[in-house]
Write an enzyme that holds these catalytic residues in place. Sequence first.
Site, PDB file in Angstrom:
ATOM      1  N   CYS B  89       9.099   5.032   4.421  1.00 20.10           N
ATOM      2  CA  CYS B  89       9.243   4.957   2.964  1.00 20.10           C
ATOM      3  C   CYS B  89       9.730   3.588   2.501  1.00 20.10           C
ATOM      4  O   CYS B  89       9.820   3.338   1.302  1.00 20.10           O
ATOM      5  CB  CYS B  89      10.181   6.053   2.477  1.00 20.10           C
ATOM      6  SG  CYS B  89       9.583   7.686   2.923  1.00 20.10           S
ATOM      7  N   HIS B 345       7.680   9.541  -5.530  1.00 22.51           N
ATOM      8  CA  HIS B 345       7.794   8.603  -4.425  1.00 22.51           C
ATOM      9  C   HIS B 345       6.451   8.362  -3.746  1.00 22.51           C
ATOM     10  O   HIS B 345       6.209   8.820  -2.635  1.00 22.51           O
ATOM     11  CB  HIS B 345       8.838   9.164  -3.437  1.00 22.51           C
ATOM     12  CG  HIS B 345       9.125   8.304  -2.268  1.00 22.51           C
ATOM     13  ND1 HIS B 345       8.913   6.954  -2.240  1.00 22.51           N
ATOM     14  CD2 HIS B 345       9.616   8.621  -1.043  1.00 22.51           C
ATOM     15  CE1 HIS B 345       9.263   6.474  -1.062  1.00 22.51           C
ATOM     16  NE2 HIS B 345       9.681   7.464  -0.312  1.00 22.51           N
TER      17      HIS B 345
END
Lengths: 492, 399
Positions: B89, B345
Amino acid sequence: MRGITGFGAYVPRLRLTRGAVAQAHSWNGGRGGKPPAGERAMCNWDEDVITMAVEAARDGLHPLNERGASPDFGSICLASTSLPHADRQNAGIVAMALNLGEQLNTTDMTGSQRAGTSALLGALQADAGPRQHLVIASEHRGTRAGAPHETRFGDGAAAFTLGCDNVIAKLLGSETISLDFVDHFRASEEKYDYYWEERWIRDEGVMKILPRAIQAALANTGLSAQDIDHVILPAPVPQARQKIVAKMGFREEALVASHEGTIGDTGAAHPLLMLAEVLARAKPEQTILLASFGQGSDVIILRTTELIGSVSPRLGLNGAIARRRAVEDYGKYLAFNDLIDRELGMRAEGDPKTALTQLWRRRDLIFGLVGGECRKCNTRQLPRSRYCINPECNALDSQEPFAFPNVPARVVTWSADHLSFTPDPPAYYGLIEFEGGGRMFANFGEIEAGELNVGSAMRMAFRIKEVDRKRNFRRYFWKAIPEAAPQPTTGE
Amino acid sequence: MMATGIKDKVVILGMGCSRFGERWEADVEDLIVEAYAECMKDAGIETSQIDAAWLATAKDELHAGKGGLPLSFALRLPNIPVTRVENFCASGSEALRGAVYAVASGACDIALALGVEKLKDTGYGGLPEATRGVLNSMWWANYSAPGAFAQLASAYSAKHRIPAQELKQAMAHVSVKSHENGAKNEKAHLRNLLTEEKVLNAPMVAEPLGTFDCCGVSDGAACAIVTTPEIARSLGKTDLISVKALQLSVSNGVESGFHTWDGSHFLTTRIAGRKAYQEAGITDPRKQISLTEVHDCFSITELVTMEDLALSDEGQAWRDVRDGFFDADGGVPCQIDGGLKCFGHPIGASGLRMTYEIYLQLLGRAGKRQTNNPSMGLIHNLGGAPHQNVCSVAIIGNL
């Protein structure tokens, strides 16, 4: 002469109540009236013959582990009619999970309800030698939903170590009768048994074949029925056991409880489960008669030595029975036994194809939970790696294999995950730390809501990690389960 | 020779960010072009002036595909180098690091960093299921992101002896605060206001994280063009935002394999944070950092990160959160744009989306969200799970 040196048992913690089954089928020929009493042991979704065999063996090997002994096993025989693999040796997987090494003879014994007693008898009769031997009987019995045997069957396993030293029970004599009496059958490609009428099985089968075998075994040993202190009889049909006792003239109090109402009939494993229970309470110089029924009969007569009572399993059969969690939800039983076409959701669509090459390279980690212990700094670590994990050490190729399965652990962090796919949500997992060092971010098994805390005591258990449904391949690995047996959730 | 660090060697020439959300109508190409168009307008240059590009995507199997091609194709780049980066991420921050280092080295005059992710092509909610490698999948626990990050809460409340319910309330405030900020942001995915009560009573995802303790899942892209201060000035820029620090710390197995980590914090964030402060010359972050964009994938992540970045004292972040210290009008506002919580996200884009907001704030271009005269902003971008992760900490400020 070779004899039994130790014993252990395993019964899945989950117990399906017969009342729950009767309730679910009440529309379908149910007889009404009072719900049936009792329950049957049922495998959790991640348990099978192999995982139960490993746990029964670990239960029996406990005294050896406690002494720090590393017994040298010459053979392991796994008896079952519900082995998960037809052409991949099941006993070999058990041997790897027990870290028994490579130089031993591994065999699967199957094909009959006699498989358990035949395995035990074979090991008792084999030539004496310095090595120990392991016999395990394990059964995960299935029926179609609603079949009469659904509530009568049960799942469980028993294990025995055999050797020439420290014998607690030795073989006095035996008899085997082999007859193709087809009370039921199951073709190789079939999942479920096909049974004939019970009255015929009882009158022409059990009541005629068993007495012949028992009489012959008694004659072989020069004993009479009255001399037998513990009579272990199978229960293929109800009430047959009492009829045999009466017919043969056994003492009524000698008849060993069958646990039909607590575990259910565990098939080829059942006489051995009952033997494990008897060995836990037998006195020196007592005789035990053990019989099985399946295409004939095996009858084994044992006598305990003065060493009986000197070894005891970790939990034993009674401990395993007490470690109980009632299942009132029949749907759970259906789901865990693939008896219902269940929606698993998109998150279950992944392909957990196992690289067999990789499995082979790290077989000690996957099957034996073997990590490393650094020779330089003594740090234990999982998995074993080329560089030591201790930041103060980081030595290269410094680790000796170290097996973690029997090391107690504690929870460092945890959560209950309602998102990840698991056959039994939520998925519990977290970080555990082993006593003496070493950590693992592990799947947890057998957790009940509200039971986990940081610091909770855990022990490792060999379980199915996941199933590759596309190729029908079971991935096995170790999970952390709560060490303390929870209190029964409902009374009996 | 000692490394001198990255401080003030590279400036941001322009930035862009797409609208984040369930972009059912948009391909990866559309998201890339949307962010890029804004960025180029801001930078005031032509595509032909870009020397090299870095593309961040994490979930290649989902949409964009592997390699540098998706970016080069979408923008018809003139056969310049395009490097695809993936570091969980934190991939977006990795793209920026590649571009900044390229400029700092002198190898490039102008470089592009672009992150994009199209998550909403799976057919189900939440992050896509990920493959983990043939060996890892045999022995790692079958964990999800919420299940892994939820573990912080069990360890944090045990370590600091905070009743689970009080911690849960502080976590709820993290989300309530982010939605107050995100509601003012036209590019955010979720723009509704939350109440603590609603957060506390939401269905459980991974105990103790309820639905509103988890960030959204969305599609989006963000990008930056970087160059040297000299070139920026030569292009007519006067108000320059420079990179003060770029640090990355990667787990090596100690957290999950050695006995020293207690599970209540991020080892890597502490290391990356410390190094970033050193690189940027910051000695008292609670006073010197004007605002932060941190990796609030879950409420508990943001909460413990405040301690890991030394913005709260050990064991005190839950009080600071509850007291509003990280609210828009607090001491060090956090997620002034709404954070991952409101943006969702899209993995490759997030690090650059955070940088974009700090950039706007430093330039006084944040509109209704504008904070009072900020001079130094921190971007924390984390990938993986608490027990094994990669952590990027970047600091940017006025030159």
